[in-house]
Design a protein around this motif. Structure first.
Motif, PDB file in Angstrom:
ATOM      1  N   SER A   1      47.849  40.573  29.301  1.00 20.20           N
ATOM      2  CA  SER A   1      49.256  40.963  29.249  1.00 20.20           C
ATOM      3  C   SER A   1      49.842  41.177  30.644  1.00 20.20           C
ATOM      4  CB  SER A   1      49.433  42.230  28.410  1.00 20.20           C
ATOM      5  OG  SER A   1      48.921  43.358  29.095  1.00 20.20           O
ATOM      6  N   VAL A   2      48.974  41.236  31.659  1.00 16.89           N
ATOM      7  CA  VAL A   2      49.423  41.434  33.036  1.00 16.89           C
ATOM      8  C   VAL A   2      49.355  40.104  33.757  1.00 16.89           C
ATOM      9  CG1 VAL A   2      48.919  42.623  35.210  1.00 16.89           C
ATOM     10  CG2 VAL A   2      48.581  43.803  33.031  1.00 16.89           C
ATOM     11  N   ARG A   3      50.502  39.631  34.210  1.00 17.05           N
ATOM     12  CA  ARG A   3      50.542  38.373  34.962  1.00 17.05           C
ATOM     13  C   ARG A   3      51.712  38.398  35.933  1.00 17.05           C
ATOM     14  NH1 ARG A   3      51.547  35.983  29.340  1.00 17.05           N
ATOM     15  NH2 ARG A   3      49.317  35.898  29.399  1.00 17.05           N
ATOM     16  N   ALA A   4      51.642  37.561  36.918  1.00 17.04           N
ATOM     17  CA  ALA A   4      52.685  37.516  37.941  1.00 17.04           C
ATOM     18  C   ALA A   4      53.983  36.932  37.392  1.00 17.04           C
ATOM     19  CB  ALA A   4      52.207  36.695  39.137  1.00 17.04           C
ATOM     20  N   LEU A   5      53.881  36.091  36.388  1.00 16.27           N
ATOM     21  CA  LEU A   5      55.050  35.434  35.818  1.00 16.27           C
ATOM     22  C   LEU A   5      54.984  35.596  34.306  1.00 16.27           C
ATOM     23  CD1 LEU A   5      57.486  33.683  36.635  1.00 16.27           C
ATOM     24  CD2 LEU A   5      56.028  31.682  36.321  1.00 16.27           C
ATOM     25  N   ASP A   6      55.855  36.429  33.755  1.00 12.97           N
ATOM     26  CA  ASP A   6      55.803  36.746  32.327  1.00 12.97           C
ATOM     27  C   ASP A   6      55.964  35.526  31.425  1.00 12.97           C
ATOM     28  OD1 ASP A   6      55.352  39.433  32.735  1.00 12.97           O
ATOM     29  OD2 ASP A   6      57.479  39.957  32.681  1.00 12.97           O
ATOM     30  N   SER A   7      56.691  34.518  31.886  1.00 13.55           N
ATOM     31  CA  SER A   7      56.936  33.349  31.042  1.00 13.55           C
ATOM     32  C   SER A   7      55.755  32.382  30.989  1.00 13.55           C
ATOM     33  CB  SER A   7      58.178  32.599  31.535  1.00 13.55           C
ATOM     34  OG  SER A   7      57.971  32.125  32.853  1.00 13.55           O
ATOM     35  N   MET A   8      54.730  32.623  31.796  1.00 12.54           N
ATOM     36  CA  MET A   8      53.572  31.724  31.824  1.00 12.54           C
ATOM     37  C   MET A   8      52.630  32.039  30.666  1.00 12.54           C
ATOM     38  SD  MET A   8      51.033  30.793  34.919  1.00 12.54           S
ATOM     39  CE  MET A   8      52.324  29.840  35.681  1.00 12.54           C
ATOM     40  N   SER A   9      52.192  31.001  29.972  1.00 14.77           N
ATOM     41  CA  SER A   9      51.266  31.181  28.847  1.00 14.77           C
ATOM     42  C   SER A   9      49.842  31.396  29.357  1.00 14.77           C
ATOM     43  CB  SER A   9      51.304  29.955  27.931  1.00 14.77           C
ATOM     44  OG  SER A   9      50.670  28.851  28.552  1.00 14.77           O
ATOM     45  N   ASP A  10      48.992  31.918  28.473  1.00 15.92           N
ATOM     46  CA  ASP A  10      47.576  32.087  28.818  1.00 15.92           C
ATOM     47  C   ASP A  10      46.946  30.745  29.158  1.00 15.92           C
ATOM     48  OD1 ASP A  10      47.731  34.821  28.346  1.00 15.92           O
ATOM     49  OD2 ASP A  10      46.957  34.666  26.308  1.00 15.92           O
ATOM     50  N   ALA A  11      47.300  29.714  28.407  1.00 15.46           N
ATOM     51  CA  ALA A  11      46.738  28.376  28.644  1.00 15.46           C
ATOM     52  C   ALA A  11      47.136  27.859  30.020  1.00 15.46           C
ATOM     53  CB  ALA A  11      47.200  27.408  27.559  1.00 15.46           C
TER      54      ALA A  11
ATOM     55  N   ASP B   1      48.287  36.441  42.706  1.00 12.13           N
ATOM     56  CA  ASP B   1      49.072  37.630  42.371  1.00 12.13           C
ATOM     57  C   ASP B   1      48.645  38.193  41.011  1.00 12.13           C
ATOM     58  OD1 ASP B   1      50.986  39.649  42.531  1.00 12.13           O
ATOM     59  OD2 ASP B   1      52.631  38.365  41.892  1.00 12.13           O
ATOM     60  N   THR B   2      48.411  37.317  40.052  1.00 14.33           N
ATOM     61  CA  THR B   2      47.988  37.768  38.725  1.00 14.33           C
ATOM     62  C   THR B   2      46.619  38.436  38.795  1.00 14.33           C
ATOM     63  OG1 THR B   2      49.293  36.075  37.603  1.00 14.33           O
ATOM     64  CG2 THR B   2      47.449  37.019  36.370  1.00 14.33           C
ATOM     65  N   VAL B   3      45.702  37.830  39.520  1.00  8.22           N
ATOM     66  CA  VAL B   3      44.360  38.406  39.667  1.00  8.22           C
ATOM     67  C   VAL B   3      44.448  39.790  40.310  1.00  8.22           C
ATOM     68  CG1 VAL B   3      42.162  38.169  40.921  1.00  8.22           C
ATOM     69  CG2 VAL B   3      43.130  36.207  39.683  1.00  8.22           C
ATOM     70  N   GLU B   4      45.261  39.911  41.346  1.00  2.00           N
ATOM     71  CA  GLU B   4      45.394  41.206  42.024  1.00  2.00           C
ATOM     72  C   GLU B   4      46.026  42.249  41.106  1.00  2.00           C
ATOM     73  OE1 GLU B   4      44.906  44.197  44.657  1.00  2.00           O
ATOM     74  OE2 GLU B   4      43.958  42.224  44.642  1.00  2.00           O
ATOM     75  N   ARG B   5      47.029  41.875  40.345  1.00  2.34           N
ATOM     76  CA  ARG B   5      47.653  42.812  39.406  1.00  2.34           C
ATOM     77  C   ARG B   5      46.639  43.303  38.372  1.00  2.34           C
ATOM     78  NH1 ARG B   5      53.822  41.490  38.157  1.00  2.34           N
ATOM     79  NH2 ARG B   5      54.452  40.711  40.195  1.00  2.34           N
ATOM     80  N   ARG B   6      45.802  42.394  37.892  1.00  3.04           N
ATOM     81  CA  ARG B   6      44.798  42.768  36.899  1.00  3.04           C
ATOM     82  C   ARG B   6      43.731  43.667  37.501  1.00  3.04           C
ATOM     83  NH1 ARG B   6      44.413  37.036  33.494  1.00  3.04           N
ATOM     84  NH2 ARG B   6      46.480  37.276  32.541  1.00  3.04           N
ATOM     85  N   THR B   7      43.336  43.381  38.720  1.00  3.38           N
ATOM     86  CA  THR B   7      42.364  44.232  39.406  1.00  3.38           C
ATOM     87  C   THR B   7      42.945  45.630  39.620  1.00  3.38           C
ATOM     88  OG1 THR B   7      41.306  42.354  40.491  1.00  3.38           O
ATOM     89  CG2 THR B   7      40.996  44.509  41.529  1.00  3.38           C
ATOM     90  N   GLN B   8      44.202  45.694  40.034  1.00  7.55           N
ATOM     91  CA  GLN B   8      44.848  46.991  40.241  1.00  7.55           C
ATOM     92  C   GLN B   8      44.925  47.783  38.936  1.00  7.55           C
ATOM     93  OE1 GLN B   8      45.674  48.514  43.129  1.00  7.55           O
ATOM     94  NE2 GLN B   8      44.735  46.752  44.133  1.00  7.55           N
ATOM     95  N   LEU B   9      45.220  47.103  37.830  1.00 11.76           N
ATOM     96  CA  LEU B   9      45.257  47.772  36.525  1.00 11.76           C
ATOM     97  C   LEU B   9      43.896  48.395  36.218  1.00 11.76           C
ATOM     98  CD1 LEU B   9      46.547  48.412  33.703  1.00 11.76           C
ATOM     99  CD2 LEU B   9      45.603  46.212  32.980  1.00 11.76           C
ATOM    100  N   LEU B  10      42.836  47.614  36.395  1.00 15.06           N
ATOM    101  CA  LEU B  10      41.492  48.139  36.122  1.00 15.06           C
ATOM    102  C   LEU B  10      41.145  49.289  37.062  1.00 15.06           C
ATOM    103  CD1 LEU B  10      39.370  44.965  35.340  1.00 15.06           C
ATOM    104  CD2 LEU B  10      39.890  46.867  33.802  1.00 15.06           C
ATOM    105  N   MET B  11      41.491  49.166  38.323  1.00 20.01           N
ATOM    106  CA  MET B  11      41.206  50.242  39.269  1.00 20.01           C
ATOM    107  C   MET B  11      41.910  51.534  38.846  1.00 20.01           C
ATOM    108  SD  MET B  11      41.329  48.196  42.904  1.00 20.01           S
ATOM    109  CE  MET B  11      41.322  49.703  43.869  1.00 20.01           C
ATOM    110  N   THR B  12      43.155  51.413  38.444  1.00 20.88           N
ATOM    111  CA  THR B  12      43.921  52.578  37.998  1.00 20.88           C
ATOM    112  C   THR B  12      43.280  53.210  36.772  1.00 20.88           C
ATOM    113  OG1 THR B  12      45.979  51.689  38.893  1.00 20.88           O
ATOM    114  CG2 THR B  12      46.179  53.343  37.139  1.00 20.88           C
TER     115      THR B  12
END
Length: 145
Positions: A27-37, A106-117
């Protein structure tokens, strides 16, 4: 518990925890409109370099027409380009652009930050952090089978 029951319980708990965590991370990504695929294709290209549409389809376990549609969408947004194959000009290779790399990073970093938090909020001990690191190593081995 016998060994089979213990294994079943472990597998069930691991499946549930992995599924829930993966859903939250997706659910965390740099661009909300981008699909998982689309993000998965960009991440594969970022990690492994150029691929043909067929190779990407095999990697992501989808059909070639489905992958072609995903790649076309990414190309239209400027995240990938198609490059003629060096050996066979009828074939093309898909390559990630600088803009695509930026989205993945950017997406990877956002996800890492979420886990760190969230790990910080749990207040884990050093021993628990080591256990979590060891568990992640085992989970990676399972994922790579």
């Amino acid at each position: 518990m016998n060994d089979n029951s213990s294994l079943h319980t472990t597998a069930t708990e691991l499946r549930l925890a992995t599924f829930r965590l993966a859903r939250r991370l997706r659910s965390v990504r740099a661009l909300d409109s981008m699909s998982d695929a689309q993000l998965a294709v960009l991440a594969a290209l970022r990690a492994h370099g150029r691929h043909s549409v067929t190779a990407l389809a095999d990697r992501e376990r989808v059909t070639a027409p489905t992958m072609s549609a995903v790649v076309t969408g990414l190309e239209e947004q400027g995240f990938v380009i198609r490059i003629p194959d060096d050996e066979d000009r009828r074939r093309v290779q898909v390559e990630i652009t600088a803009r695509g790399v930026e989205i993945v990073d950017d997406t990877v970093e956002r996800r890492t930050q979420l886990l760190m938090t969230e790990i910080t909020e749990l207040g884990l001990s050093d021993d628990q952090l080591r256990t979590l690191l060891e568990a992640s190593t085992l989970m990676r081995k399972l994922a790579e089978l």
